[in-house]
Design an enzyme around this catalytic site. Structure first.
Site, PDB file in Angstrom:
ATOM      1  N   CYS A  62       1.003  -1.236  -0.122  1.00 38.08           N
ATOM      2  CA  CYS A  62      -0.116   0.016   0.240  1.00 38.08           C
ATOM      3  C   CYS A  62       0.785   1.172   0.048  1.00 38.08           C
ATOM      4  O   CYS A  62       1.386   1.268  -0.892  1.00 38.08           O
ATOM      5  CB  CYS A  62      -0.942   0.104   1.168  1.00 38.08           C
ATOM      6  SG  CYS A  62      -2.365   1.064   0.967  1.00 38.08           S
ATOM      7  N   HIS A  66      -3.376  -5.499   1.292  1.00 38.60           N
ATOM      8  CA  HIS A  66      -3.190  -5.540   2.816  1.00 38.60           C
ATOM      9  C   HIS A  66      -3.489  -7.282   3.060  1.00 38.60           C
ATOM     10  O   HIS A  66      -4.443  -7.542   2.311  1.00 38.60           O
ATOM     11  CB  HIS A  66      -3.775  -4.987   3.671  1.00 38.60           C
ATOM     12  CG  HIS A  66      -3.772  -3.414   3.749  1.00 38.60           C
ATOM     13  ND1 HIS A  66      -2.397  -2.952   4.295  1.00 38.60           N
ATOM     14  CD2 HIS A  66      -4.038  -2.225   3.124  1.00 38.60           C
ATOM     15  CE1 HIS A  66      -2.238  -1.612   4.117  1.00 38.60           C
ATOM     16  NE2 HIS A  66      -3.120  -1.302   3.440  1.00 38.60           N
TER      17      HIS A  66
END
Length: 504
Positions: free
Chosen positions: A338, A435
């Protein structure tokens, strides 16, 4: 609004990190084991670690973990307001899983209070019409006298739900009797009867030495001590905030074969992505904040960030950009997730000044990509496949990011997703928006086996499923708390409070 059905119980603490979240997790598991349909609830949570519901909404990570302990699906009513700090005195306000605004604390208290109060009240009563029990988590301390006139997460919530309260104190920090007694005395007189007992948490040593203090406390306050919970070591349950980073080492000296360095920048978020490495027998995880401490690890992980640009600047100020580049050239695998993925590229653009007043910053230059930040946030559960070590591996994860990333030249795609792609791979550098990527057991094993091969080590089979391991940890936590807390007495105190009609 629906008729109240659920029996509530609220857990408040003498201070932050007293153990409220983990106790709520344990009670969700215990009540579920005892046959009650149980849900967690936290009206307002301030955290950078978040959890994505099945419909792609964002709630606090702690409530997501508590949901898993209770064995139910997560909905945003369980944490209707999530506050995510992104700059000093400034935070993103997330309502029912979607960001609505960036606000300063003073603005939130003065202008948003009534709206927030309505949101949390409606959410609680929707849950109360569905579940048998609701375990409510407070925040910080209920004795913050400077904030109590407009607080939305402690005694005001207990009043709204007409809930009995147990107060948790952390003996590991010292002064537990002072903090418990002081908190009780600072409560408004009308709120003290809600406290049906206290629990002392994180105890180490001989309990017989504590018994005189327990007897004194009960006589002095009139409140029963429901239990003394011993410190539990090596509990692998997702943590919520940066206070929990203390469970990880910052020391490189370790006898395990694989050295994994996680870059610890100030706005680190969703660092629980690295938790699956904890069950790998040969992996040592350490957190690094300075370039001189990085040295030559086998794996470097750039985790998520709530403010990519500020954390990228932090890396450069600490010399970590040069240290990471040097370690990568010497063979270290670099993996960005991310915000860490965004940092790995050539540049990060912020034309709308979402994060800072800077419109563009240079990235680490490890991947041929650039990121353009946007006002809208992507929150979604995702799935795809990864080609690795001659195998096609299915992976799932969740995305929480503001912005899009594109390749600046031909680059290898990391994840294929039904006609779409995610992430980039170039040599020993990989990046993704997923994630939870290392929660995929087969992928984690293949990734580590490539590292093992590079070091001349034998490959290892898939370790125990991390999700199965978490279920075992929930059971271990519940058993630990059952042994330490008088659960029948807790039920008795709850029933006594409810039979008396609460405090209404």
């Amino acid at each position: 609004m629906v008729d109240k059905k659920a029996v509530p119980l609220m857990v408040q603490g003498t201070h932050s990190d007293a153990g409220k979240s983990i106790l709520v997790t344990a009670l969700c598991r215990i009540f579920t084991e005892d046959g009650y349909q149980t849900a967690p609830y936290k009206s307002q949570n301030m955290a950078l670690n978040s959890y994505i519901t099945v419909d792609g909404k964002e709630i606090g990570r702690a409530q997501g973990v508590q949901v898993e302990a209770a064995g139910i699906p997560a909905v945003t009513d369980m944490n209707p307001i999530l506050i995510k700090p992104n700059r000093d005195l400034d935070a993103q306000i997330v309502i029912h899983g979607k960001p609505v605004s960036n606000m300063k604390a003073s603005t939130y208290r003065s202008d948003f209070y009534e709206t927030a109060k309505r949101v949390i009240t409606e959410s609680y009563f929707r849950l109360a019409g569905t579940y048998d029990r609701i375990v409510i988590e407070g925040a910080g301390s209920p004795a913050e006298v400077n904030l109590n006139d407009r607080e939305l997460v402690n005694m005001s919530v207990a009043q709204m739900a007409d809930a009995p309260v147990i107060l948790v104190g952390d003996i590991d920090k010292g002064g537990v009797f002072a903090s418990l007694v002081g908190t009780l005395q600072l409560l408004a007189e009308e709120d003290r009867p809600r406290v049906i007992g206290v629990i002392i948490n994180k105890f180490r040593g001989d309990k017989t030495l504590l018994d005189p203090g327990l007897e004194w406390f009960e006589e002095y306050t009139g409140k029963p001590v429901l239990g003394v919970i011993p410190y539990i070591n090596d509990l692998h349950i997702d943590a919520e905030d940066s206070l929990s980073l203390n469970q990880y080492t910052r020391n490189q000296n370790n006898d395990k074969s694989i050295d994994i360095a996680v870059i610890e920048y100030p706005k680190i978020s969703n660092f629980t992505d690295i938790d699956p490495f904890l069950i790998e027998p040969d992996c040592h995880i350490r957190f690094v904040r300075d370039g001189e401490d990085l040295r030559q690890p086998d794996v470097i992980i750039l985790p998520g960030s709530k403010n990519t640009i500020e954390d990228l600047i932090f890396l450069k100020e600490r010399g970590l950009d040069q240290a990471i580049a040097a370690a990568q050239k010497q063979g270290a695998s670099v993996f960005g997730i991310c915000g860490g993925y965004q940092m790995s590229g050539m540049r990060v653009k912020d034309p709308h000044q979402v994060e800072t007043s800077l419109e563009e910053v240079q990235g680490l230059g490890l991947l041929p990509i650039e990121t353009r930040l946007a006002r809208n946030k992507t929150t979604v559960r995702s799935s795809g496949t990864v080609a690795m070590n001659g195998r096609i591996l299915p992976v799932t994860g969740y995305e929480i990011h503001m912005g899009t990333t594109i390749a600046t030249e031909d680059a290898e795609v990391f994840i294929s997703m039904d006609g779409q792609t995610d992430g980039t791979k170039k040599g020993n550098v990989m990046g993704t928006y997923f994630h939870g990527i290392f929660h995929n057991d087969e992928f984690r094993t293949e990734f580590l086996n490539l590292v093992r091969k590079k070091k001349g080590l034998a490959p290892l089979p898939v370790a125990a499923s991390f999700r199965e391991h978490q279920e075992q940890e929930f059971d271990r936590l519940a058993e630990h708390v059952r042994k330490a807390v008088d659960i029948p007495k807790l039920y008795e105190q709850i029933n006594k409070f409810m039979t008396a009609g609460g405090m209404r």
